[in-house]
Design a protein around this motif. Structure first.
Motif, PDB file in Angstrom:
ATOM      1  N   GLY A  32       0.727  -1.251  -0.201  1.00 22.95           N
ATOM      2  CA  GLY A  32      -0.067   0.051   0.089  1.00 22.95           C
ATOM      3  C   GLY A  32       0.998   1.276   0.017  1.00 22.95           C
ATOM      4  O   GLY A  32       0.561   2.216  -0.457  1.00 22.95           O
ATOM      5  N   THR A  33       1.949   1.006   0.709  1.00 23.30           N
ATOM      6  CA  THR A  33       2.664   2.287   0.645  1.00 23.30           C
ATOM      7  C   THR A  33       3.382   2.859  -0.606  1.00 23.30           C
ATOM      8  O   THR A  33       3.506   3.983  -1.133  1.00 23.30           O
ATOM      9  CB  THR A  33       4.054   2.200   1.614  1.00 23.30           C
ATOM     10  OG1 THR A  33       4.908   1.284   0.963  1.00 23.30           O
ATOM     11  CG2 THR A  33       3.831   1.933   3.006  1.00 23.30           C
ATOM     12  N   LEU A  34       3.416   2.073  -1.617  1.00 17.86           N
ATOM     13  CA  LEU A  34       3.839   2.223  -3.002  1.00 17.86           C
ATOM     14  C   LEU A  34       2.845   3.197  -3.675  1.00 17.86           C
ATOM     15  O   LEU A  34       2.979   4.254  -4.406  1.00 17.86           O
ATOM     16  CB  LEU A  34       3.930   1.004  -3.759  1.00 17.86           C
ATOM     17  CG  LEU A  34       5.264   0.110  -3.508  1.00 17.86           C
ATOM     18  CD1 LEU A  34       5.225  -1.080  -4.122  1.00 17.86           C
ATOM     19  CD2 LEU A  34       6.461   0.753  -3.490  1.00 17.86           C
ATOM     20  N   TYR A  35       1.390   2.739  -3.600  1.00 20.87           N
ATOM     21  CA  TYR A  35       0.394   3.447  -3.986  1.00 20.87           C
ATOM     22  C   TYR A  35       0.401   4.948  -3.250  1.00 20.87           C
ATOM     23  O   TYR A  35      -0.181   5.969  -3.880  1.00 20.87           O
ATOM     24  CB  TYR A  35      -1.087   2.817  -3.770  1.00 20.87           C
ATOM     25  CG  TYR A  35      -0.853   1.712  -4.715  1.00 20.87           C
ATOM     26  CD1 TYR A  35      -1.208   1.798  -6.055  1.00 20.87           C
ATOM     27  CD2 TYR A  35      -0.649   0.420  -4.424  1.00 20.87           C
ATOM     28  CE1 TYR A  35      -1.088   0.876  -7.079  1.00 20.87           C
ATOM     29  CE2 TYR A  35      -0.469  -0.712  -5.322  1.00 20.87           C
ATOM     30  CZ  TYR A  35      -0.775  -0.438  -6.552  1.00 20.87           C
ATOM     31  OH  TYR A  35      -0.812  -1.514  -7.435  1.00 20.87           O
ATOM     32  N   ARG A  36       0.579   4.994  -1.918  1.00 24.29           N
ATOM     33  CA  ARG A  36       0.524   6.302  -0.988  1.00 24.29           C
ATOM     34  C   ARG A  36       1.649   6.973  -1.732  1.00 24.29           C
ATOM     35  O   ARG A  36       1.302   8.214  -1.877  1.00 24.29           O
ATOM     36  CB  ARG A  36       0.689   5.848   0.384  1.00 24.29           C
ATOM     37  CG  ARG A  36      -0.596   5.126   0.918  1.00 24.29           C
ATOM     38  CD  ARG A  36      -0.159   4.732   2.445  1.00 24.29           C
ATOM     39  NE  ARG A  36      -1.611   3.888   2.839  1.00 24.29           N
ATOM     40  CZ  ARG A  36      -2.647   4.564   3.530  1.00 24.29           C
ATOM     41  NH1 ARG A  36      -2.673   5.900   3.799  1.00 24.29           N
ATOM     42  NH2 ARG A  36      -3.617   4.014   3.835  1.00 24.29           N
ATOM     43  N   ASP A  80      11.458  10.655  -0.949  1.00 22.02           N
ATOM     44  CA  ASP A  80      10.777   9.922  -0.084  1.00 22.02           C
ATOM     45  C   ASP A  80       9.529  10.904   0.647  1.00 22.02           C
ATOM     46  O   ASP A  80       9.796  11.918   1.186  1.00 22.02           O
ATOM     47  CB  ASP A  80      11.920   9.780   0.986  1.00 22.02           C
ATOM     48  CG  ASP A  80      11.415   8.934   2.231  1.00 22.02           C
ATOM     49  OD1 ASP A  80      10.186   8.576   2.237  1.00 22.02           O
ATOM     50  OD2 ASP A  80      12.065   8.599   3.143  1.00 22.02           O
ATOM     51  N   TYR A  81       8.511  10.315   0.387  1.00 21.59           N
ATOM     52  CA  TYR A  81       7.058  10.792   0.804  1.00 21.59           C
ATOM     53  C   TYR A  81       6.693  10.253   2.241  1.00 21.59           C
ATOM     54  O   TYR A  81       5.465  10.646   2.638  1.00 21.59           O
ATOM     55  CB  TYR A  81       6.124  10.773  -0.219  1.00 21.59           C
ATOM     56  CG  TYR A  81       6.226  11.722  -1.649  1.00 21.59           C
ATOM     57  CD1 TYR A  81       6.022  13.051  -1.250  1.00 21.59           C
ATOM     58  CD2 TYR A  81       6.922  11.066  -2.500  1.00 21.59           C
ATOM     59  CE1 TYR A  81       6.089  13.715  -2.546  1.00 21.59           C
ATOM     60  CE2 TYR A  81       7.085  11.777  -3.709  1.00 21.59           C
ATOM     61  CZ  TYR A  81       6.623  13.179  -3.901  1.00 21.59           C
ATOM     62  OH  TYR A  81       6.943  14.003  -4.765  1.00 21.59           O
ATOM     63  N   SER A  82       7.418   9.279   2.739  1.00 22.40           N
ATOM     64  CA  SER A  82       6.849   8.489   3.876  1.00 22.40           C
ATOM     65  C   SER A  82       6.162   9.249   4.878  1.00 22.40           C
ATOM     66  O   SER A  82       5.332   8.791   5.597  1.00 22.40           O
ATOM     67  CB  SER A  82       7.892   7.448   4.581  1.00 22.40           C
ATOM     68  OG  SER A  82       9.007   8.339   4.674  1.00 22.40           O
ATOM     69  N   ALA A  83       6.654  10.541   5.376  1.00 14.86           N
ATOM     70  CA  ALA A  83       6.228  11.541   6.402  1.00 14.86           C
ATOM     71  C   ALA A  83       4.589  11.561   6.082  1.00 14.86           C
ATOM     72  O   ALA A  83       3.862  12.055   7.017  1.00 14.86           O
ATOM     73  CB  ALA A  83       6.829  12.765   6.504  1.00 14.86           C
ATOM     74  N   ARG A  84       4.054  11.625   5.013  1.00 17.88           N
ATOM     75  CA  ARG A  84       2.563  12.022   4.603  1.00 17.88           C
ATOM     76  C   ARG A  84       1.966  10.815   4.428  1.00 17.88           C
ATOM     77  O   ARG A  84       0.595  10.896   4.080  1.00 17.88           O
ATOM     78  CB  ARG A  84       2.638  12.996   3.421  1.00 17.88           C
ATOM     79  CG  ARG A  84       3.152  14.350   3.790  1.00 17.88           C
ATOM     80  CD  ARG A  84       3.529  15.155   2.469  1.00 17.88           C
ATOM     81  NE  ARG A  84       2.463  15.181   1.656  1.00 17.88           N
ATOM     82  CZ  ARG A  84       2.731  15.585   0.128  1.00 17.88           C
ATOM     83  NH1 ARG A  84       3.874  15.807  -0.022  1.00 17.88           N
ATOM     84  NH2 ARG A  84       1.755  15.620  -0.563  1.00 17.88           N
ATOM     85  N   PHE A  85       2.579   9.467   4.410  1.00 15.85           N
ATOM     86  CA  PHE A  85       1.729   8.290   4.066  1.00 15.85           C
ATOM     87  C   PHE A  85       0.382   8.185   4.742  1.00 15.85           C
ATOM     88  O   PHE A  85      -0.539   7.695   3.944  1.00 15.85           O
ATOM     89  CB  PHE A  85       2.474   7.035   4.114  1.00 15.85           C
ATOM     90  CG  PHE A  85       3.530   6.728   3.281  1.00 15.85           C
ATOM     91  CD1 PHE A  85       3.536   7.754   2.178  1.00 15.85           C
ATOM     92  CD2 PHE A  85       4.470   5.829   3.341  1.00 15.85           C
ATOM     93  CE1 PHE A  85       4.637   7.423   0.993  1.00 15.85           C
ATOM     94  CE2 PHE A  85       5.543   5.795   2.350  1.00 15.85           C
ATOM     95  CZ  PHE A  85       5.623   6.448   1.293  1.00 15.85           C
TER      96      PHE A  85
END
Ligand code: DC
Length: 216
Positions: A32-36, A80-85
């Motif tokens: 799911g993180t890929l789509y996020r 890297d967008y992980s902070a907004r996932f």
């Protein structure tokens, strides 16, 4: 080796996959993180996500998966967008992004490449059915809408005290609708998957059931 865990939003897949991967010394891969990540990128370039159709051509982007210090890192065009996932906006828009076949093709390719080098426990919506139909072990984690809404509500209200259970339930229902009825790779019980209903089970009980079957 691939162990797939599919199921609807809020069924506990990700937490269960994390626990199972630790016990087996596998990498937990959260698809799911890929789509996020792609959703964050599209927002960044002011793309009108609400207008996305399944067959629309999408802007070109690169998707890279890295694994460093026990952490999955996803880079879209190197960012890297992980902070907004986990932002609620991303949770609401991401299902629309995931209906698009060009996005899915890029995501699928990145996942399959990553799997060539690692033993994975992968959680998602289409893992045992479309991405890795030959996964050695497949699970489908189900859970009632009410229970999933309650679990999400407890998490969400810490971030957003104004959110109501009714809103969360409506959001989950809308996500289920898109996930189950999308044209490409809809959420289904994969062929050969073991179905586990987690409505009345703890995380530890679900993990135990999976490990009893996997036995490696
Ligand atoms: O598991 P999640 O809530 O982080 O997933 C975010 C969205 O990505 C979800 O609404 C559907 C999509 N998704 C998908 O289409 N296929 C997957 N394997 C995983 C997620």
């Amino acid at each position: 080796m691939i162990i797939s865990i599919d199921g609807p939003a809020g069924s506990g897949k990700s937490t269960v996959a994390e626990e199972v991967s630790k016990k087996l010394n596998f990498i937990h891969f959260n698809s799911g993180t890929l789509y996020r990540a792609v959703c964050c990128y599209l927002l960044d370039i002011n793309f009108d996500i609400n207008q996305i159709k399944p067959d629309d051509q999408m802007p070109h982007f690169t998707l890279k998966i890295e694994y460093k210090n026990n952490q999955q890192i996803v880079l879209v065009n190197g960012k890297d967008y992980s902070a907004r996932f986990r932002d609620n906006l991303i949770s609401i828009l991401c299902p629309i992004v995931s209906t698009n076949k060009f996005v899915r093709a890029v995501v699928d390719k990145a996942q399959r490449n990553f799997a060539k080098k690692h033993n994975l426990v992968v959680d998602g919506r289409d893992i045992g059915s479309f991405v890795f139909p030959n996964a050695e072990f497949k699970f489908y984690l189900d859970c009632s809408l009410n229970e999933r809404a309650l679990r999400r509500f407890k998490e969400e209200k810490l971030k957003n005290p104004n959110i109501t259970l009714k809103e969360i339930k409506a959001q989950l229902k809308a996500r289920d609708e898109i996930d189950k009825h999308k044209l490409y790779a809809p959420l289904v019980v994969p062929n050969g998957a073991v179905i586990i209903d987690s409505t009345n089970l703890t995380i530890a009980q679900v993990v135990k059931k999976i490990l009893q079957i996997v036995k490696i």
